[in-house]
Design a protein around this motif. Structure first.
Motif, PDB file in Angstrom:
ATOM      1  N   LYS A 184       6.485  -1.130  10.409  1.00  0.00           N
ATOM      2  CA  LYS A 184       6.779   0.264  10.078  1.00  0.00           C
ATOM      3  C   LYS A 184       7.276   0.392   8.641  1.00  0.00           C
ATOM      4  N   ARG A 185       8.054  -0.595   8.194  1.00  0.00           N
ATOM      5  CA  ARG A 185       8.649  -0.534   6.857  1.00  0.00           C
ATOM      6  C   ARG A 185       7.688  -0.994   5.763  1.00  0.00           C
ATOM      7  N   LEU A 186       6.501  -1.412   6.148  1.00  0.00           N
ATOM      8  CA  LEU A 186       5.507  -1.838   5.167  1.00  0.00           C
ATOM      9  C   LEU A 186       4.467  -0.757   4.892  1.00  0.00           C
ATOM     10  N   LYS A 187       4.646   0.409   5.517  1.00  0.00           N
ATOM     11  CA  LYS A 187       3.678   1.491   5.367  1.00  0.00           C
ATOM     12  C   LYS A 187       4.315   2.712   4.726  1.00  0.00           C
ATOM     13  N   ILE A 188       3.501   3.454   3.979  1.00  0.00           N
ATOM     14  CA  ILE A 188       3.936   4.717   3.381  1.00  0.00           C
ATOM     15  C   ILE A 188       3.162   5.850   4.028  1.00  0.00           C
ATOM     16  N   ASN A 189       3.871   6.773   4.625  1.00  0.00           N
ATOM     17  CA  ASN A 189       3.246   7.936   5.264  1.00  0.00           C
ATOM     18  C   ASN A 189       3.147   9.070   4.247  1.00  0.00           C
ATOM     19  N   LEU A 190       1.953   9.276   3.704  1.00  0.00           N
ATOM     20  CA  LEU A 190       1.762  10.276   2.643  1.00  0.00           C
ATOM     21  C   LEU A 190       1.826  11.707   3.150  1.00  0.00           C
ATOM     22  N   SER A 191       1.727  11.885   4.468  1.00  0.00           N
ATOM     23  CA  SER A 191       1.704  13.243   5.033  1.00  0.00           C
ATOM     24  C   SER A 191       3.087  13.726   5.460  1.00  0.00           C
ATOM     25  N   THR A 192       4.092  12.896   5.277  1.00  0.00           N
ATOM     26  CA  THR A 192       5.438  13.264   5.703  1.00  0.00           C
ATOM     27  C   THR A 192       6.118  14.165   4.672  1.00  0.00           C
ATOM     28  N   LYS A 193       7.339  14.601   4.966  1.00  0.00           N
ATOM     29  CA  LYS A 193       8.079  15.459   4.047  1.00  0.00           C
ATOM     30  C   LYS A 193       8.488  14.682   2.793  1.00  0.00           C
ATOM     31  N   LYS A 212      11.327  14.140   1.158  1.00  0.00           N
ATOM     32  CA  LYS A 212      12.470  13.231   1.187  1.00  0.00           C
ATOM     33  C   LYS A 212      12.110  11.905   1.834  1.00  0.00           C
ATOM     34  N   ARG A 213      11.343  11.982   2.944  1.00  0.00           N
ATOM     35  CA  ARG A 213      10.943  10.759   3.631  1.00  0.00           C
ATOM     36  C   ARG A 213       9.932   9.977   2.793  1.00  0.00           C
ATOM     37  N   LEU A 214       9.025  10.701   2.148  1.00  0.00           N
ATOM     38  CA  LEU A 214       8.030  10.054   1.289  1.00  0.00           C
ATOM     39  C   LEU A 214       8.729   9.338   0.133  1.00  0.00           C
ATOM     40  N   ASN A 215       9.713   9.988  -0.476  1.00  0.00           N
ATOM     41  CA  ASN A 215      10.455   9.384  -1.574  1.00  0.00           C
ATOM     42  C   ASN A 215      11.176   8.117  -1.114  1.00  0.00           C
ATOM     43  N   TYR A 216      11.756   8.179   0.093  1.00  0.00           N
ATOM     44  CA  TYR A 216      12.451   7.016   0.650  1.00  0.00           C
ATOM     45  C   TYR A 216      11.488   5.865   0.892  1.00  0.00           C
ATOM     46  N   ASP A 217      10.304   6.187   1.442  1.00  0.00           N
ATOM     47  CA  ASP A 217       9.286   5.157   1.686  1.00  0.00           C
ATOM     48  C   ASP A 217       8.792   4.533   0.383  1.00  0.00           C
ATOM     49  N   LEU A 218       8.579   5.384  -0.619  1.00  0.00           N
ATOM     50  CA  LEU A 218       8.127   4.873  -1.920  1.00  0.00           C
ATOM     51  C   LEU A 218       9.151   3.903  -2.502  1.00  0.00           C
ATOM     52  N   HIS A 219      10.425   4.212  -2.305  1.00  0.00           N
ATOM     53  CA  HIS A 219      11.490   3.361  -2.843  1.00  0.00           C
ATOM     54  C   HIS A 219      11.531   2.008  -2.145  1.00  0.00           C
ATOM     55  N   GLN A 220      11.566   2.018  -0.829  1.00  0.00           N
ATOM     56  CA  GLN A 220      11.750   0.751  -0.116  1.00  0.00           C
ATOM     57  C   GLN A 220      10.458  -0.054   0.033  1.00  0.00           C
ATOM     58  N   VAL A 221       9.336   0.618   0.280  1.00  0.00           N
ATOM     59  CA  VAL A 221       8.082  -0.111   0.486  1.00  0.00           C
ATOM     60  C   VAL A 221       7.560  -0.691  -0.833  1.00  0.00           C
ATOM     61  N   LEU A 222       7.488   0.139  -1.881  1.00  0.00           N
ATOM     62  CA  LEU A 222       7.025  -0.367  -3.170  1.00  0.00           C
ATOM     63  C   LEU A 222       7.984  -1.417  -3.722  1.00  0.00           C
ATOM     64  N   GLY A 223       9.280  -1.210  -3.486  1.00  0.00           N
ATOM     65  CA  GLY A 223      10.265  -2.194  -3.927  1.00  0.00           C
ATOM     66  C   GLY A 223      10.057  -3.544  -3.268  1.00  0.00           C
ATOM     67  N   PHE A 224       9.701  -3.522  -1.988  1.00  0.00           N
ATOM     68  CA  PHE A 224       9.449  -4.786  -1.283  1.00  0.00           C
ATOM     69  C   PHE A 224       8.201  -5.481  -1.830  1.00  0.00           C
ATOM     70  N   TYR A 225       7.115  -4.729  -2.004  1.00  0.00           N
ATOM     71  CA  TYR A 225       5.868  -5.331  -2.476  1.00  0.00           C
ATOM     72  C   TYR A 225       6.003  -5.909  -3.892  1.00  0.00           C
ATOM     73  N   ALA A 226       6.828  -5.279  -4.704  1.00  0.00           N
ATOM     74  CA  ALA A 226       6.979  -5.724  -6.093  1.00  0.00           C
ATOM     75  C   ALA A 226       8.113  -6.727  -6.275  1.00  0.00           C
ATOM     76  N   PHE A 227       8.828  -7.045  -5.202  1.00  0.00           N
ATOM     77  CA  PHE A 227      10.065  -7.829  -5.293  1.00  0.00           C
ATOM     78  C   PHE A 227       9.906  -9.140  -6.072  1.00  0.00           C
ATOM     79  N   LEU A 228       8.996  -9.987  -5.655  1.00  0.00           N
ATOM     80  CA  LEU A 228       8.862 -11.310  -6.271  1.00  0.00           C
ATOM     81  C   LEU A 228       8.444 -11.228  -7.732  1.00  0.00           C
TER      82      LEU A 228
END
Length: 387
Positions: free
Chosen positions: A187-196, A198-214
């Motif tokens: 669930k935390r590896l996906k970004i739901n583009l159709s959501t509100k 605030k939720r989209l912003n939160y997903d962009l922060h945590q999901v993109l942050g995880f993918y770019a971490f290393l």
């Protein structure tokens, strides 16, 4: 639970403290990844030439003399393209820096006294263009990236400290993101583009942050080398147990009468370089006129994963070779230090690595923005509920 609250506190407030600098450094870093390619795009007549049918490159001394005609300062740097780059120009530079203890100004970095870069057609000898590097867009971008366009000692401390804080936010962010089970992880590896929003912003922060971490961690760690000497020394210590001697000895005074450095000595030097390296990925020649010394660094492909290069030193008075530092003779720390820039911009992995570094840098720039929106949204919501 208490530890998680501490990590959240650190992640939030350290992120807010360093966010603006991280945003600026990341954006400028993304631009600088493709500095060479973008310069060629905007100045094609400076960097490419038509290769004649019977391609014959003029002697290096003649090309240098032609470049010298268009600058009032002595040419002391020569950049020769890779043997495969027959359509590329030769670059000659006149560069003089201020002594490190000669601090000038407060806000703007005045390290450079002058820096001319001249592009010469190696077949005709014609000067195709000249730029003042200090006023060049990409040099300004680099100054902002490394020093926020402040004086070196001030700017590098601010940037380095902010990058150190960014590393802490990356590590704390990974801890906060880490899921309890596989279902939550998916669930935390996906970004739901159709959501509100605030939720989209939160997903962009945590999901993109995880993918770019290393990649972000590698970029940040390699970047600290230019900010803190102790960081560089620590890596040397981990790899070699000590800081290796990187100095190149100066040529000894000859027994015969010294003569001025002339065209013949430069051509002799270049002839020896070509003899030693018939195929190369580019050559950087530093002419130290004050000590009659020429250092030639020849870049090679290598097959060890490191950015390979051999360095040879010559006496400018007679063109004689007297020193060498080959890739195979370097310590592990030396190999790392010579490769640090290529690792930093992804060049170590070719064009693919550069694109990865570019995308990761843009994600790093987005993290302070999305993180600030999360913090502001929650704070605003709390105030609204109280009222």
């Amino acid at each position: 639970m208490a530890f998680k609250k501490i990590m959240l506190f650190l992640h939030r407030w350290i992120g807010l403290l360093s966010g603006l600098v991280v945003f600026i450094v990341s954006i400028t870093g993304a631009i600088y990844v493709f500095e060479k390619e973008l310069f060629a795009l905007f100045h094609p007549s400076y960097v490419t030439v038509d290769v004649p049918e019977k391609a014959s490159v003029l002697p290096l001394s003649i090309l240098k003399a032609n470049a010298q005609h268009v600058t009032d300062h002595p040419v002391n740097i020569i950049r020769v393209p890779a043997t495969a780059g027959q359509q590329e120009t030769y670059i000659f530079e006149s560069l003089k820096r201020r002594p490190k203890n000669d601090i000038v100004g407060v806000f703007v970095n005045k390290e450079i006294i002058y820096w001319d870069r001249i592009f010469v057609d190696p077949y005709s000898g014609r000067v195709l263009g000249k730029i003042d590097v200090e006023t060049n867009f990409f040099w300004i971008v680099r100054q902002i990236h490394q020093f926020l366009y402040l004086r070196r000692d001030i700017g590098s401390t601010i940037v380095g400290s902010s990058v150190l804080l960014f590393i802490i936010t990356l590590l704390s962010g990974l801890f906060l993101w880490w899921p309890k089970n596989r279902k939550v992880a998916v669930k935390r590896l996906k970004i739901n583009l159709s959501t509100k929003w605030k939720r989209l912003n939160y997903d962009l922060h945590q999901v993109l942050g995880f993918y770019a971490f290393l990649v972000a961690l590698v970029i940040a760690a390699t970047g600290l080398v230019w900010s803190f000497k102790w960081w560089e020394t620590s890596i040397y210590w981990l790899m070699d147990g000590k800081r290796p001697n990187m100095q190149i000895e100066e040529p000894k005074a000859p027994n015969n009468t010294m003569s001025e450095a002339g065209a013949t000595s430069l051509d002799l030097i270049w002839s020896d370089v070509v003899k030693k390296h018939t195929v190369h990925q580019g050559v950087f020649i530093n002419l130290l006129h004050e000590v009659s010394q020429a250092n030639a660094t020849i870049y090679n492909k290598g097959n060890t994963g490191w950015s390979a290069s051999d360095t040879h030193a010559y006496d400018l008075r007679n063109g004689k070779h007297y020193f060498k530092r080959l890739q195979n003779d370097k310590t592990l720390g030396m190999k790392w230090r010579n490769s640090n820039y290529d690792i930093h911009v992804g060049k170590i992995a070719g064009r693919t690595g550069m694109w990865i570094a570019f995308v990761a840098s843009l994600i790093c720039a987005s993290l302070p923005v999305t993180g600030f929106c999360i913090w502001y949204g929650r704070k605003f919501k709390k105030k609204k509920l109280r009222s």
